[in-house]
Each structure stands twice: as C-alpha cells, then as structure tokens.
Scaffold this motif. Structure first.
Motif, PDB file in Angstrom:
ATOM      1  N   ALA A  39      -1.739   0.299   9.018  1.00 51.17           N
ATOM      2  CA  ALA A  39      -0.324   0.752   9.568  1.00 51.17           C
ATOM      3  C   ALA A  39       0.722   0.019   9.110  1.00 51.17           C
ATOM      4  O   ALA A  39       0.578  -1.337   9.019  1.00 51.17           O
ATOM      5  CB  ALA A  39      -0.358   0.926  10.927  1.00 51.17           C
ATOM      6  N   GLN A  40       1.873   0.319   8.804  1.00 45.37           N
ATOM      7  CA  GLN A  40       2.998  -0.295   8.458  1.00 45.37           C
ATOM      8  C   GLN A  40       4.446   0.219   9.286  1.00 45.37           C
ATOM      9  O   GLN A  40       4.231   1.506   9.749  1.00 45.37           O
ATOM     10  CB  GLN A  40       3.524  -0.164   6.977  1.00 45.37           C
ATOM     11  CG  GLN A  40       2.581  -1.004   5.885  1.00 45.37           C
ATOM     12  CD  GLN A  40       2.828  -0.820   4.629  1.00 45.37           C
ATOM     13  OE1 GLN A  40       3.798  -0.196   4.158  1.00 45.37           O
ATOM     14  NE2 GLN A  40       2.216  -1.558   3.920  1.00 45.37           N
ATOM     15  N   ILE A  77       0.902   5.454   7.742  1.00 45.29           N
ATOM     16  CA  ILE A  77      -0.629   5.026   7.592  1.00 45.29           C
ATOM     17  C   ILE A  77      -0.979   5.112   6.341  1.00 45.29           C
ATOM     18  O   ILE A  77      -1.095   6.244   5.783  1.00 45.29           O
ATOM     19  CB  ILE A  77      -1.415   5.929   8.784  1.00 45.29           C
ATOM     20  CG1 ILE A  77      -0.736   5.842  10.100  1.00 45.29           C
ATOM     21  CG2 ILE A  77      -2.697   5.650   8.768  1.00 45.29           C
ATOM     22  CD1 ILE A  77      -1.109   7.089  10.941  1.00 45.29           C
ATOM     23  N   LEU A  78      -1.406   3.988   5.907  1.00 49.00           N
ATOM     24  CA  LEU A  78      -2.153   3.999   4.497  1.00 49.00           C
ATOM     25  C   LEU A  78      -3.621   4.206   4.699  1.00 49.00           C
ATOM     26  O   LEU A  78      -4.175   3.655   5.444  1.00 49.00           O
ATOM     27  CB  LEU A  78      -1.695   2.657   3.836  1.00 49.00           C
ATOM     28  CG  LEU A  78      -0.285   2.378   3.749  1.00 49.00           C
ATOM     29  CD1 LEU A  78       0.087   0.962   3.227  1.00 49.00           C
ATOM     30  CD2 LEU A  78       0.388   3.430   2.889  1.00 49.00           C
ATOM     31  N   VAL A  79      -4.017   5.193   3.922  1.00 46.30           N
ATOM     32  CA  VAL A  79      -5.506   5.559   4.032  1.00 46.30           C
ATOM     33  C   VAL A  79      -6.330   5.478   2.736  1.00 46.30           C
ATOM     34  O   VAL A  79      -5.793   5.654   1.659  1.00 46.30           O
ATOM     35  CB  VAL A  79      -5.539   7.063   4.404  1.00 46.30           C
ATOM     36  CG1 VAL A  79      -7.065   7.539   4.424  1.00 46.30           C
ATOM     37  CG2 VAL A  79      -4.796   7.371   5.546  1.00 46.30           C
ATOM     38  N   LYS A  80      -7.485   4.651   2.944  1.00 46.59           N
ATOM     39  CA  LYS A  80      -8.396   4.592   1.826  1.00 46.59           C
ATOM     40  C   LYS A  80      -9.563   5.615   2.093  1.00 46.59           C
ATOM     41  O   LYS A  80     -10.198   5.589   3.188  1.00 46.59           O
ATOM     42  CB  LYS A  80      -9.202   3.066   1.745  1.00 46.59           C
ATOM     43  CG  LYS A  80      -9.404   2.786   0.327  1.00 46.59           C
ATOM     44  CD  LYS A  80      -9.688   1.489   0.353  1.00 46.59           C
ATOM     45  CE  LYS A  80      -9.543   0.686  -0.935  1.00 46.59           C
ATOM     46  NZ  LYS A  80      -8.483   0.768  -1.918  1.00 46.59           N
ATOM     47  N   ARG A  90      -5.457  -5.452   8.791  1.00 45.88           N
ATOM     48  CA  ARG A  90      -6.321  -4.323   8.058  1.00 45.88           C
ATOM     49  C   ARG A  90      -5.599  -4.027   6.828  1.00 45.88           C
ATOM     50  O   ARG A  90      -5.915  -3.110   5.952  1.00 45.88           O
ATOM     51  CB  ARG A  90      -6.035  -3.067   8.719  1.00 45.88           C
ATOM     52  CG  ARG A  90      -6.972  -2.886  10.107  1.00 45.88           C
ATOM     53  CD  ARG A  90      -6.556  -1.850  10.825  1.00 45.88           C
ATOM     54  NE  ARG A  90      -7.622  -1.816  12.151  1.00 45.88           N
ATOM     55  CZ  ARG A  90      -7.268  -0.967  13.014  1.00 45.88           C
ATOM     56  NH1 ARG A  90      -6.293  -0.423  13.257  1.00 45.88           N
ATOM     57  NH2 ARG A  90      -8.204  -0.932  14.076  1.00 45.88           N
ATOM     58  N   ASP A  91      -4.847  -4.803   6.369  1.00 46.21           N
ATOM     59  CA  ASP A  91      -3.999  -4.467   4.960  1.00 46.21           C
ATOM     60  C   ASP A  91      -4.992  -4.509   3.630  1.00 46.21           C
ATOM     61  O   ASP A  91      -5.586  -5.412   3.613  1.00 46.21           O
ATOM     62  CB  ASP A  91      -2.982  -5.621   4.873  1.00 46.21           C
ATOM     63  CG  ASP A  91      -2.393  -5.389   3.507  1.00 46.21           C
ATOM     64  OD1 ASP A  91      -1.703  -4.313   3.381  1.00 46.21           O
ATOM     65  OD2 ASP A  91      -2.591  -6.345   2.756  1.00 46.21           O
ATOM     66  N   PRO A 123      -3.644  -7.959  -1.795  1.00 44.52           N
ATOM     67  CA  PRO A 123      -4.073  -8.003  -3.346  1.00 44.52           C
ATOM     68  C   PRO A 123      -2.846  -8.269  -4.260  1.00 44.52           C
ATOM     69  O   PRO A 123      -3.398  -8.666  -5.632  1.00 44.52           O
ATOM     70  CB  PRO A 123      -4.701  -6.487  -3.536  1.00 44.52           C
ATOM     71  CG  PRO A 123      -4.922  -6.163  -2.061  1.00 44.52           C
ATOM     72  CD  PRO A 123      -3.677  -6.563  -1.396  1.00 44.52           C
ATOM     73  N   TRP A 124      -1.660  -8.242  -4.064  1.00 46.10           N
ATOM     74  CA  TRP A 124      -0.821  -8.235  -5.198  1.00 46.10           C
ATOM     75  C   TRP A 124      -0.035  -9.526  -5.133  1.00 46.10           C
ATOM     76  O   TRP A 124       1.138  -9.694  -5.735  1.00 46.10           O
ATOM     77  CB  TRP A 124       0.154  -6.775  -5.291  1.00 46.10           C
ATOM     78  CG  TRP A 124      -0.648  -5.635  -5.376  1.00 46.10           C
ATOM     79  CD1 TRP A 124      -1.292  -4.836  -4.406  1.00 46.10           C
ATOM     80  CD2 TRP A 124      -0.844  -5.211  -6.607  1.00 46.10           C
ATOM     81  NE1 TRP A 124      -1.905  -3.983  -4.873  1.00 46.10           N
ATOM     82  CE2 TRP A 124      -1.616  -3.840  -6.484  1.00 46.10           C
ATOM     83  CE3 TRP A 124      -0.528  -5.441  -7.885  1.00 46.10           C
ATOM     84  CZ2 TRP A 124      -2.160  -3.331  -7.489  1.00 46.10           C
ATOM     85  CZ3 TRP A 124      -0.930  -4.603  -8.908  1.00 46.10           C
ATOM     86  CH2 TRP A 124      -1.737  -3.618  -8.658  1.00 46.10           C
ATOM     87  N   VAL A 125      -0.120 -10.409  -4.180  1.00 42.55           N
ATOM     88  CA  VAL A 125       0.718 -11.452  -4.104  1.00 42.55           C
ATOM     89  C   VAL A 125       0.040 -12.471  -5.381  1.00 42.55           C
ATOM     90  O   VAL A 125      -1.007 -12.809  -5.753  1.00 42.55           O
ATOM     91  CB  VAL A 125       0.168 -12.417  -2.711  1.00 42.55           C
ATOM     92  CG1 VAL A 125       0.754 -11.538  -1.539  1.00 42.55           C
ATOM     93  CG2 VAL A 125      -1.137 -12.710  -2.771  1.00 42.55           C
TER      94      VAL A 125
END
Lengths: 245, 402
Positions: free
Chosen positions: B102-103, B223-226, B127-128, B133-135
């Motif tokens: 969630a964000q 809500i980001l979903v994989k 949960r991110d 992964p992009w830092v």
C-alpha cells in the motif's frame, strides 16, 4: 564501307524512303541533297544507326547493324561514327573541351591526359584556340559548329555523318566548314553529308533524294525531277563511285 | 563514370529551381517521417520504462479517483485520493494475487516551498517491492520517520540546484528530513516524488491545514499488486474489479497507453503526413523528371548518337534523381533532428516530465532509415521517365527535341 540496301521508311502514311540503296566506299565523300522533308536526314540517321528502316538492310564494314543488340549498336555509334547535326548540338552546361571529350565519356573508359591532348589538338585543327574553358553560349554559330566537328572526330571514327552542317551559317563560314570536312576526308575518313550547299557537290559524289528515291546528282536541281519519272520502283542503286549498280 | 557524375552535377546546376524544389519535397517528407519515428520511439521507450519502473503488475486505486489517479501514478502530480486500508487484504485474497503493497499520497505542497512541485508518498516498507529495488545506495537499516527517499530530481526541485547528496536536509510542510537515499532517474513522475514512512505520512496529514476532512490511519491511496507466477495480470485485474467494485485497477501497459493516447495521435498524424509527403515527393520527382526529360530530349538523343547506350541514359537520369533525393534525405534528417530537438521541451511539458527520448544510436538508425526511404522514393519517381526515354530511338529523341 556503308551498304544500304532497299531501304524503306514511312512516317504515318507518308513514304519517305522507297527501296533506296547506296554503297559508300571507305574514304569516299558523299553528298546527298534534295528538298526539305524529302527524307535526307532519315536516310542519314538510318545509315548511322540512329533509327531503323521499315525494310531493307544496313551494313557497316560488312556487319548487318540491324541485327546487332542495342548495346553493340551504341558501341558502334561511339567508335565508328561521328555525327554533326544541323542544329547547335553542343551540351550547354559543359565547356568546349568537355563537349569534345563527351564521346570518350560514353565509351567504356574515363578520358585521360592523352584524350585531353587529342581533344585540344582537334580544336586547334578546326580553328578553335584559347576557348577550351568557354561554354557554348559564349561561342558564335560557326565556332559551335567547328567544336561539334571536333567532337565528332574525338573517337577517331571511320565515318562522319553530317546533316546540313552549314545550314545557318554565312557563306564565308560555310566555306571554312566545308574545307574542314574536305580535310577530314583527305585524311581517310568517310564523309556522308546532307546539304543544300550544292556549290560543294564537287567535293565528292552527289545524289539527290526525291520522292523517296535516290538518284545521282546531275548538276542541276531540276535533273532529278525528270529522272524520278516512272516512280520510285525505278530508283536506282548507286555506288559512291557514281556507278549505277 | 566520373564524367557521368560531372555531367549530372552540371545539369543540376543548370536548373537550380527544379533542383531545390525536388530537394525540398524530399527533405520535407524525410523530416516529417524522422520526427514521427523519433516521437513514436520516445513513447515506446517511455511506456516500457514506466511499466518496468512501476514494478507492479497491477495498480489499484479508488474507483472515485478517476483521472487524478492516472496523473499521480504516471506524472507524480501532487494529488490525493483515499480508500480503506482493509481493501488491501481483500485484494490479497483475490485468486492470482501474490503480493500487495500500500501507498498513501499526501495532498501536497504548493510551490511556495519548492522550485518545482513534488509529490509526497508514504509507503509500506515491510511489503514494498517498488521503491527499494531502485535506490542508488542500498540502505543498511529501514527508513526512519525523519528520513526520506527522494526521486532523482527532488533535491534540485526543492533547492534549485542539481545537488544530489545523500544526507542532505530538506524541509517539507515545516518538518525537517534527511535524505537517506536517492532513486535512479526514470524520466517519469517518480523523479519528483518524496517517499516517506507510512507513519510519517499519516502524521503530516494530520498536522496539515490542507486537510479539512481528516485522513485516518486506516486509509490508503494505492495498492500495488504483484501477480502469482503464471497468472495473467489482465485477468487478475478484472477479477479484482469484479470482486471489489469500489476499486479501479490498471495494468502498467494500459496505464501508459491511456496516458499517452494524445501523443500517440500526434505521432499517427505525423506518420500519415510523412507518408503523404513521401507520395507527394515521388509524384513531384516523377513530374519534374518527366518535364526535364522532355526538355532535354534532343540532348539525350545527342548522347545516344555519341554512343550512350540505353542503360547509360537510364543511369544518368536515375543518378540525377538519386543525387537530389540523397541531398533531400540528408537535409530532411537535419531538419527533422532540429525540429525534434527544439520541440523537446514542449513535448516534455505536454506530458508532464514523463517523456523519455530515444538514445543516440536510435537517432542514427532512424536517420539512416528515413534518409534511405526518402531517397528510394525520389529514385522511384524518376524510374518511369528514365525508363521511357531510354527506350526511345536516338533519331526520334533528336526530332522530338527540336
């Protein structure tokens, strides 16, 4: 040697040539005259492989050129025949020297120093000096014609075909140009010329083209009228030596 | 052959108007095609990068958020929309969903604090799978409440200089933060986004005068979903919407396509114009060369009388057309490149900083291809008149030219 046999040519319904035959020996000077529109230029063009007759045959050095494929015909025009036309025929955007070198450019090689030297000597021979870098528009009509003659000689052809080369020139220039052709012929080149300048008929063998037939020139413009009686079926074949074959 | 080139050059010089008209027509077609190809590629690259960068197979937002959601997700435009946090659990239970995160978006700051607007987003660290992964520099410890992760352009947007220092202190809504890490540049809205812990985000919402209706801690924005391996994101997306009608879902591809629709129309229009100009250039070249050949009939007859064969005459005319077409093609590439270069800012502004330009290699590839295509078009236009004149008898050419 040029041998034209039983040439026939029609434009729409007009018969221009009717079974015309003519043999021109190597080194001969042949003059063809006749009325405007009588087919003289057509005859010359057929002899020079610029157009095809409807019937008959054309042999140059015993080769039937009508049977040659186009590339060989183009090569023959390039190597064996030099044309001088009745109109200003220099290529406007090219200099005098480049115009003279053109036939070399259309052969299978690029012009080299020897070609350039030869072109310059030809220009000298026709009386054009110090004008190599000029463009055709900067020359007089007579000078242009001289350059055209030099160009026709560039590939050392064995035959020069000239179509009224003095048509639009004054008498003095005409005489000079005719002298040039005479000189060329004396050096062994066959010259076939279409002209109205009958004063020069004595330079070689002269013929009159009338009503589609070719007759020996009898010294008077009216002579062929009488000879033409009986139709073109009677048109004789003549040799450049003046003999009716 | 050298002399043939010389002949062609001299002839082109002789007719400057015709020469420039043909070059201009070919150049116009080439420039339009070049621009269309570059823009189109830019959109493609942008879509692909954005989809990769999003890191999620599905993005779920409140159905009521509408266009605001698109704008926030892609461009990073400061905005806010909320839904109950319990929906994340509900989404997680939908078949095919493997992971969710969630964000929460903060109704953000006006330009008073910053040189350019930045978006503030709270994210669930545990949960991110889309931020960390992009830092640029991995963080040894979890983000603290007084720390932030910033997009590549946030610091320069806030302080007005292109500084890029981890450890730099920045103020947002009166609260000081230390930059813990910086995200890789994306060219997208993420470059202008500040990521906070969820805890900090809720604290800032509660302390902000911008919120007349308080946002509770059980509210989230996205809500980001994989999806599970082998699951079809589109199908899962449909299932989520079916089971949870208060949610609107986007797959990255659909998200990007819907956002770039307007720009795609521009590219389509450019491609159509390019093809039309190409046809026009071919027709113009054909017409000009037909006229030119007619005008030069006697000259061509003379060439033939001097021994130029049909093949040579054909090559002469086609070579002339090729010279014009190549010149037009090269000029067109230069004009097209300049046009795309000068319109770069405008296009970038049009679509909210998300547009990514193709790399140099692609520019070169497109330049070569468009120049080659328009050259071919120019040559094509000259083929018919060249073929016709080369078949004519020399005597006929001379006569017709008189």
């Amino acid at each position: 040697m040029i041998r034209l046999e039983a040439l026939g040519k029609r434009y729409k319904n007009v018969e221009v040539l009717n079974r015309v035959s003519l043999t021109v020996d190597d080194g001969a000077f042949v003059i063809i005259t006749g009325r405007s529109g009588g087919g003289k230029t057509t005859l010359l063009s057929i002899a020079g492989a610029l157009t095809r007759p409807d019937e008959g045959s054309v042999c140059i050095d015993e080769v039937d050129i009508l049977q040659l494929p186009e590339p060989e015909l183009a090569a023959l025009r390039n190597r064996k025949i030099g044309f001088v036309f009745q109109f200003p025929s220099l290529i406007a955007p090219l200099t005098v020297l480049d115009n003279v070198l053109l036939p070399v450019a259309f052969s299978d090689r690029n012009p080299n120093h020897a070609d350039r030297d030869f072109a310059e000597s030809l220009l000298e021979q026709v009386g054009i000096t110090g004008k190599n870098a000029l463009y055709p528009s900067q020359l007089s009509g007579g000078q242009q014609r001289r350059v055209a003659i030099a160009r026709a000689m560039m590939n050392r052809p064995s035959i020069i075909l000239a179509d009224e080369p003095t048509g639009d020139l004054d008498e003095t220039t005409e005489a000079e140009i005719m002298n040039l052709f005479q000189g060329i012929n004396h050096r062994g080149t066959t010259v076939v010329m279409v002209t109205h300048a009958l004063d020069y008929a004595g330079l070689g063998r002269a013929y009159v083209l009338k009503n589609g037939g070719l007759l020996p020139y009898a010294g008077s413009a009216l002579a062929p009228e009488a000879s033409a009686q009986g139709g073109n079926a009677l048109a004789p074949a003549v040799s450049a030596q003046g003999e009716v074959l | 052959m050298r002399r043939i080139f010389y002949l062609v050059g001299q002839n082109l010089k002789r007719k400057p108007f015709r020469t420039w008209l043909t070059v201009g027509a070919v150049a116009l077609a080439c420039a339009v095609l070049f621009s269309a190809a570059i823009l189109s590629r830019g959109i493609h690259v942008t879509l692909r990068t954005a989809a990769e960068r999003l890191g999620a197979d599905i993005v779920a937002v409140p159905a009521s958020a509408g266009e605001d959601a698109l704008s926030a997700l892609i461009s990073g435009n400061p905005t806010s929309f909320y839904m109950p946090a319990s929906l994340e659990d509900a989404v997680r239970k939908v078949p095919g969903v493997r992971q969710t995160c969630a964000q929460v978006y903060l109704r953000s700051l006006d330009a008073a604090c910053c040189v350019a607007p930045v978006a503030l987003v709270g994210y669930d660290q545990e949960r991110d799978f889309t931020i960390t992964p992009w830092v640029l520099r991995k963080m040894a410890e979890p983000l603290r409440n007084d720390q932030i992760i910033v997009g590549a352009k946030v610091i320069s947007a806030v302080v007005g200089t292109p500084a890029k220092a981890i450890g730099q202190r920045l103020m947002f809504m009166g609260k000081p933060f230390t930059v813990a890490s910086i995200l890789e540049p994306t060219g997208l809205g993420t470059d202008y986004t500040v990521f906070l812990t969820m805890e900090t985000a809720y604290q800032m919402i509660q302390g902000s005068p911008l919120y007349t209706v308080p946002v509770k801690r059980d509210q989230i924005s996205t809500i980001l979903v994989k999806v599970a391996e082998g699951a079809n994101p589109t199908e899962v997306s449909g299932n989520i919407e079916k089971q949870l009608p208060q949610i609107k879902t986007y797959t990255p591809g659909a998200l990007m396509r819907s956002f770039s629709g307007q720009l795609q129309s521009l590219v389509d229009a450019l491609f159509t114009a390019g093809v039309l100009f190409g046809i026009l250039a071919a027709a113009l070249t054909g017409t000009l060369f037909t006229l030119s050949v007619r005008q030069r009939m006697r000259e061509i007859g003379l060439f033939m009388a001097m021994g130029a064969g049909r093949g040579l005459i054909f090559r002469l005319i086609v070579l002339e057309a090729a010279c014009l077409a190549v010149s037009g093609g090269l000029l067109g590439v230069i004009v097209g490149w300049a046009a795309t270069r000068f319109s770069r800012e405008t296009i970038t502004e049009m679509i909210g900083n998300m547009y990514m330009w193709p790399d140099t290699a692609y520019f070169i590839q497109v330049a070569v291809l468009t120049a080659a295509a328009t050259t071919a078009v120019g040559i094509l236009g000259a083929l018919y008149p060249a073929g016709r004149i080369s078949r004519i008898e020399p005597y006929e050419a001379v006569r017709k030219g008189e």
